[in-house]
Enzyme design. Sequence first.
Site, mmCIF file in Angstrom:
data_model
loop_
_atom_site.group_PDB
_atom_site.id
_atom_site.type_symbol
_atom_site.label_atom_id
_atom_site.label_comp_id
_atom_site.label_asym_id
_atom_site.label_seq_id
_atom_site.Cartn_x
_atom_site.Cartn_y
_atom_site.Cartn_z
ATOM 1 N N ASP A 9 0.850 -1.189 0.000
ATOM 2 C CA ASP A 9 0.000 0.000 0.000
ATOM 3 C C ASP A 9 0.888 1.241 0.000
ATOM 4 O O ASP A 9 2.031 1.199 0.461
ATOM 5 C CB ASP A 9 -0.879 -0.030 1.253
ATOM 6 C CG ASP A 9 -1.798 1.171 1.372
ATOM 7 O OD1 ASP A 9 -2.249 1.700 0.343
ATOM 8 O OD2 ASP A 9 -2.055 1.578 2.520
ATOM 9 N N ASP A 11 -0.377 4.853 0.929
ATOM 10 C CA ASP A 11 -0.718 5.788 2.007
ATOM 11 C C ASP A 11 -0.583 5.128 3.377
ATOM 12 O O ASP A 11 -1.159 4.074 3.626
ATOM 13 C CB ASP A 11 -2.138 6.320 1.817
ATOM 14 C CG ASP A 11 -2.275 7.070 0.498
ATOM 15 O OD1 ASP A 11 -1.512 8.032 0.283
ATOM 16 O OD2 ASP A 11 -3.125 6.672 -0.320
ATOM 17 N N ASP A 135 -2.162 -0.773 5.838
ATOM 18 C CA ASP A 135 -2.527 -0.260 7.160
ATOM 19 C C ASP A 135 -4.019 -0.376 7.437
ATOM 20 O O ASP A 135 -4.465 -0.050 8.533
ATOM 21 C CB ASP A 135 -2.103 1.214 7.298
ATOM 22 C CG ASP A 135 -2.844 2.097 6.322
ATOM 23 O OD1 ASP A 135 -2.730 1.857 5.103
ATOM 24 O OD2 ASP A 135 -3.541 3.034 6.760
#
Length: 181
Positions: A9, A11, A135
Amino acid sequence: MERISIAIDMDEVLADTSKKVFQTAIDLGLPVSKEGLRGKSIWTSLTKEQLMVLGQAINTAGYFRDLEVIDSAIPVVKELSEHYDIYIATAAMEVPFSFMDKYDWLKEHFPFLDHNYFIFCGNKKVVHADYLIDDTVAQLDNFTGTGLLFEAYHNENMKTDHVHVSGWNDVREYFKKLRES
């Protein structure tokens, strides 16, 4: 022999997006603080009207272009790329102006990665890699491979079945042990 694939990922895993989003929210006069949001997302903590204001500020050309890189991300991802196929899987569907910014940011900070392996998506269920480092628990829950939950302010102390990693040095160790087994 086919190499193991790792999707990562962007961000809050490669880029410190929350730092800029928090500052934008504060600049807009929205009632947020990083401490007040520990264990919960800013996106579920604001009213619909506040989210619209913040969303309009974020969905502008250039917003995602100058994000800070998460500590140790570059050297660890470079090291991983020597042993694994690395994909970048970033949820960008809600913020259409982010596409070019994210692409340019990745090319600047991770020039050793193949841009043909950049995936701009919504639900990461469409990503067919062996591992996903993310996250967001919901993204990991939808993913069909092995998920690694990358620690961020909004998922602190969250109980999940996913492997928890507290930063890029943990990621390095996880995959080092995998190679040695």
